[in-house]
Structure formats: C-alpha cells, structure tokens
Design a protein around this motif. Structure first.
Motif, mmCIF file in Angstrom:
data_model
loop_
_atom_site.group_PDB
_atom_site.id
_atom_site.type_symbol
_atom_site.label_atom_id
_atom_site.label_comp_id
_atom_site.label_asym_id
_atom_site.label_seq_id
_atom_site.Cartn_x
_atom_site.Cartn_y
_atom_site.Cartn_z
ATOM 1 N N THR A 107 0.838 -1.213 0.000
ATOM 2 C CA THR A 107 0.000 0.000 0.000
ATOM 3 C C THR A 107 0.863 1.249 0.000
ATOM 4 O O THR A 107 0.580 2.205 -0.717
ATOM 5 C CB THR A 107 -0.930 -0.007 1.235
ATOM 6 O OG1 THR A 107 -1.755 -1.172 1.160
ATOM 7 C CG2 THR A 107 -1.812 1.232 1.262
ATOM 8 N N THR A 108 1.922 1.241 0.780
ATOM 9 C CA THR A 108 2.833 2.388 0.832
ATOM 10 C C THR A 108 3.504 2.612 -0.512
ATOM 11 O O THR A 108 3.602 3.754 -0.987
ATOM 12 C CB THR A 108 3.892 2.175 1.920
ATOM 13 O OG1 THR A 108 3.222 2.008 3.181
ATOM 14 C CG2 THR A 108 4.821 3.368 2.015
ATOM 15 N N LEU A 109 3.939 1.553 -1.153
ATOM 16 C CA LEU A 109 4.632 1.670 -2.428
ATOM 17 C C LEU A 109 3.698 2.057 -3.569
ATOM 18 O O LEU A 109 4.054 2.866 -4.434
ATOM 19 C CB LEU A 109 5.337 0.360 -2.777
ATOM 20 C CG LEU A 109 6.551 0.012 -1.941
ATOM 21 C CD1 LEU A 109 7.014 -1.413 -2.277
ATOM 22 C CD2 LEU A 109 7.664 1.002 -2.159
ATOM 23 N N LEU A 110 2.504 1.482 -3.598
ATOM 24 C CA LEU A 110 1.632 1.647 -4.757
ATOM 25 C C LEU A 110 0.631 2.794 -4.635
ATOM 26 O O LEU A 110 0.179 3.320 -5.658
ATOM 27 C CB LEU A 110 0.883 0.344 -5.025
ATOM 28 C CG LEU A 110 1.777 -0.849 -5.365
ATOM 29 C CD1 LEU A 110 0.945 -2.113 -5.491
ATOM 30 C CD2 LEU A 110 2.585 -0.601 -6.616
ATOM 31 N N LEU A 111 0.268 3.171 -3.425
ATOM 32 C CA LEU A 111 -0.768 4.186 -3.269
ATOM 33 C C LEU A 111 -0.269 5.494 -2.661
ATOM 34 O O LEU A 111 -1.065 6.374 -2.374
ATOM 35 C CB LEU A 111 -1.923 3.651 -2.411
ATOM 36 C CG LEU A 111 -2.700 2.471 -2.980
ATOM 37 C CD1 LEU A 111 -3.812 2.072 -2.033
ATOM 38 C CD2 LEU A 111 -3.266 2.810 -4.347
ATOM 39 N N LYS A 112 1.018 5.643 -2.468
ATOM 40 C CA LYS A 112 1.508 6.857 -1.820
ATOM 41 C C LYS A 112 1.338 8.103 -2.682
ATOM 42 O O LYS A 112 1.178 9.183 -2.168
ATOM 43 C CB LYS A 112 2.964 6.706 -1.377
ATOM 44 C CG LYS A 112 3.957 6.675 -2.509
ATOM 45 C CD LYS A 112 5.368 6.586 -1.980
ATOM 46 C CE LYS A 112 6.359 6.593 -3.122
ATOM 47 N NZ LYS A 112 7.717 6.526 -2.631
ATOM 48 N N HIS A 113 1.330 7.969 -3.998
ATOM 49 C CA HIS A 113 1.206 9.128 -4.884
ATOM 50 C C HIS A 113 -0.230 9.590 -5.059
ATOM 51 O O HIS A 113 -0.473 10.689 -5.505
ATOM 52 C CB HIS A 113 1.811 8.832 -6.255
ATOM 53 C CG HIS A 113 3.288 8.562 -6.178
ATOM 54 N ND1 HIS A 113 4.191 9.527 -5.796
ATOM 55 C CD2 HIS A 113 4.008 7.451 -6.411
ATOM 56 C CE1 HIS A 113 5.417 9.018 -5.806
ATOM 57 N NE2 HIS A 113 5.324 7.754 -6.176
ATOM 58 N N SER A 114 -1.185 8.753 -4.686
ATOM 59 C CA SER A 114 -2.580 9.139 -4.890
ATOM 60 C C SER A 114 -3.142 9.933 -3.713
ATOM 61 O O SER A 114 -4.293 10.325 -3.745
ATOM 62 C CB SER A 114 -3.439 7.890 -5.120
ATOM 63 O OG SER A 114 -3.463 7.104 -3.947
ATOM 64 N N ASP A 115 -2.363 10.174 -2.672
ATOM 65 C CA ASP A 115 -2.841 10.920 -1.517
ATOM 66 C C ASP A 115 -2.806 12.431 -1.725
ATOM 67 O O ASP A 115 -3.458 13.161 -1.010
ATOM 68 C CB ASP A 115 -2.023 10.578 -0.269
ATOM 69 C CG ASP A 115 -2.345 9.208 0.268
ATOM 70 O OD1 ASP A 115 -3.442 8.713 -0.037
ATOM 71 O OD2 ASP A 115 -1.521 8.638 0.983
ATOM 72 N N GLY A 116 -2.045 12.924 -2.660
ATOM 73 C CA GLY A 116 -1.849 14.354 -2.830
ATOM 74 C C GLY A 116 -2.960 14.978 -3.479
ATOM 75 O O GLY A 116 -3.720 15.732 -3.542
#
Length: 116
Positions: A107-116
């Motif tokens: 989750t950290t690797l794949l979804l970290k960019h979608s939080d911004g």
C-alpha cells in the motif's frame, strides 16, 4: 477506486504468504480475493468488539495481546473461506503478522502518490 486497489493489494498480500509460510495455503486468486473481503469485514465488525472485550489483558500485556486477536481474525477467516487454510493457531498469528507487513508495504509503495 482506492477501495478496489486496496482490496487487490490485500489479495496479493494473501497470495504471497504461502511462499513465506508453508503452513498457510491459498489455492487460487479467487480464494485470495474472497478471503481479503471477508478479512476486511471481520476486521471492521468483529475485531473492535474483541479489542474492547480484551482491553484489560491488552493493557497488562503492553499491547502484545493484539497479535493474538489478529491471529484469531486470520484463523476465523480461514475457517469460512474455501481455498484459504491455516494449519494451526500459531501459524495464523504469524500469517496475520506477515499479511499486515506485506499489505502495508504494498500500500505504501503503490498508493503513496494518490494521496496528494
């Protein structure tokens, strides 16, 4: 969309566990997908009740009893989902720990960019 991605990540984490622990078995991708949904439901509905009921033991054990609760949830799902099995309760505790670590990392690797 994020919910579907999280579900798929959790299913992939379940599929990875048998390669690290031979006492946990997932027979197919479908079984992993169903187990991921059931595990999410158990963690949403049953786990909070267990945490409240076992709060004194959890406090006395400095929070280590939560590992037992997580293992119980993992074992419970394995009892109800065909194609997903755990050989023993100790294996369920280890599998739950690995599942948490793998799904957190993915989750950290794949979804970290979608939080911004």
């Amino acid at each position: 969309m994020r919910l579907v991605l999280t579900w798929l990540i959790n299913a992939v984490a379940l599929l990875a566990i048998p390669y690290l622990m031979h006492s946990v078995n997932v027979t197919s991708v479908g079984a992993a997908l169903v187990a991921a949904v059931v595990l999410a439901l158990v963690n949403t509905l049953i786990r909070p009740v267990l945490l409240i009921l076992t709060l004194p033991v959890t406090v006395v054990s400095l929070g280590l009893f939560i590992f037992i609760i997580n293992g119980f949830s993992f074992w419970l799902v394995a009892q109800f989902v065909p194609g997903f099995s755990v050989d023993s309760f100790l294996s369920a505790v280890g599998g739950a720990l690995l599942y948490s670590i793998i799904s957190w990392a993915l989750t950290t690797l794949l979804l970290k960019h979608s939080d911004g």
